[in-house]
Design an enzyme around this catalytic site. Sequence first.
Site, short mmCIF file in Angstrom:
data_model
loop_
_atom_site.label_atom_id
_atom_site.label_comp_id
_atom_site.label_asym_id
_atom_site.label_seq_id
_atom_site.Cartn_x
_atom_site.Cartn_y
_atom_site.Cartn_z
N ASN A 195 -2.22 12.95 -3.51
CA ASN A 195 -3.20 13.37 -4.52
C ASN A 195 -3.69 14.79 -4.26
O ASN A 195 -3.81 15.61 -5.18
CB ASN A 195 -4.40 12.42 -4.52
CG ASN A 195 -4.28 11.34 -5.59
OD1 ASN A 195 -3.47 11.46 -6.51
ND2 ASN A 195 -5.07 10.30 -5.46
N ASP A 204 -1.71 9.46 -10.57
CA ASP A 204 -1.72 8.38 -11.56
C ASP A 204 -0.31 8.00 -11.99
O ASP A 204 0.00 6.83 -12.21
CB ASP A 204 -2.53 8.80 -12.80
CG ASP A 204 -4.03 8.81 -12.54
OD1 ASP A 204 -4.45 8.30 -11.47
OD2 ASP A 204 -4.77 9.34 -13.38
N GLU A 251 -4.75 2.51 -4.31
CA GLU A 251 -3.30 2.61 -4.23
C GLU A 251 -2.68 1.33 -3.67
O GLU A 251 -1.52 1.30 -3.26
CB GLU A 251 -2.90 3.79 -3.33
CG GLU A 251 -3.24 3.66 -1.88
CD GLU A 251 -4.63 4.17 -1.51
OE1 GLU A 251 -4.84 4.56 -0.36
OE2 GLU A 251 -5.52 4.17 -2.39
N ASP A 299 0.84 -1.20 0.00
CA ASP A 299 0.00 0.00 0.00
C ASP A 299 0.88 1.25 0.00
O ASP A 299 1.76 1.40 0.85
CB ASP A 299 -0.92 0.01 1.23
CG ASP A 299 -1.98 1.09 1.14
OD1 ASP A 299 -3.00 0.86 0.48
OD2 ASP A 299 -1.77 2.16 1.73
#
Length: 341
Positions: free
Chosen positions: A223, A232, A258, A215
Site C-alpha cells: 500500500n 484495493d 488484508e 493473509d
Amino acid sequence: MSQDTFTLSAGYLKKIVPLLMKYQVPATPTNYALWYTYIAHTDAELAKIMTDAIRECGSVSAAQCEQLYQDHIAEKHDKDFHELQTNLQAMAQEMGNTMVDTMKDTDVFQNTLDKSFKQLARVGEETLTMEETIALVRNAVKGSKEIKQSTSFFKNQLAEAQKEIARLKETLAEANEQAVNDALTGILNRRAFDDQLGTMISNPPPKGFCLLLCDLDHFKNFNDTYGHLMGDQVLKITAKRLSDYCREGIQAFRYGGEEFAMLVPNRALNGSRRVAETIRASIDKLVIKDKKTGTKLDNITVSIGVAEFEKGDHAKALIERADKQLYEAKNLGRNRVMPIA
C-alpha cells in the site's frame, strides 16, 4: 384459492418449522418464503443449491439464506434503495426549486432596495414630500417582509431536509449492517463468516470441516509503495481467486483488512491443506499491471494457516488454532501453508 391448493400450501407450511429448527435457521418472513419455495420445488436452481449446501455443510446458514432469498425470491432488494434514491432525488428537486424561488425573491428585493435608496438619496438633492418618503420606506418594509417569508420557508425546508437525510443515513446504515457481502471485494463478509462458522459448529458436516485463515504478505508495504487504489485491486483480485475455489461447499470470506477466511467442509486436515496449497500457488502467480506506470506487479503472495474442527470446539478456539498456524507461516518466511503436514 382452491381447496386442493390450500391443503397443499398448509402441508408445505407444516414442514417448514421443523426444518428451520433442525438447521437452526431464524424464523423470519424471508426465511419462510425461501424454505417454502424450496419445499414446493418451484425453483429448481434454488432447490439444487440448498440441497447441495445441506449435503455438503449439514445446513444452510442464515447468511446463505439471506443471499439466496435476494438472488431467487426478492423482487430485487434494490426496491428499498430505489425508494431511497427516489426520495433523495425528490428532495433535491424540491430544494433546488425553492432555492431558485428564494434567489428570485432576493433579486427582486435587492432591486427594490436599490431603487428605494436611490430615491431616498434625492432627499438631500431634491424636495420629496413626506408622503413620498413614507411610501418609499413602506415599499422597502414590504419587500423585507416578503424576503423574510421566503427565506424563512427555505430555512424550514432545509431543516426538514436535514431530518430526512438523517433518516436516510440511518436506513442505509441498517441495510449495511444486514448485508452479508463485503462492499469492496463482493465476497461474503465477516458477519456472514461468524454466522456460517456458528452454524457449522452447531451442525458439523458429516466428515467435519477445516478453517483456513489467509493473509496477504507485506500488504502494508505494498500500500505504501503503490498506493491504496492498487491495494484495493490486490484485495479484489485475491478475493476473485479465492472464489474460483469455492466449490463442493467451500466458502470464502473477507475476514478483515488484508485477511481472508475459508471454510472447507467434509475434508480433514491433510485434504484442506492441499486445497490451501493450491490456492497459495495460484495467488503466487497473480500479476497486476499498474495503469499509471505500466509496471507489472508480480510479488503478491499469501500465508495460510489451517485448523481442523474438533468435537467440542467453539469458534474462538478454532480461530485461535488457525491464527497460530498463520503466525507460524509468517515467521518461517511467508508465502507458505502451515502446518506442513
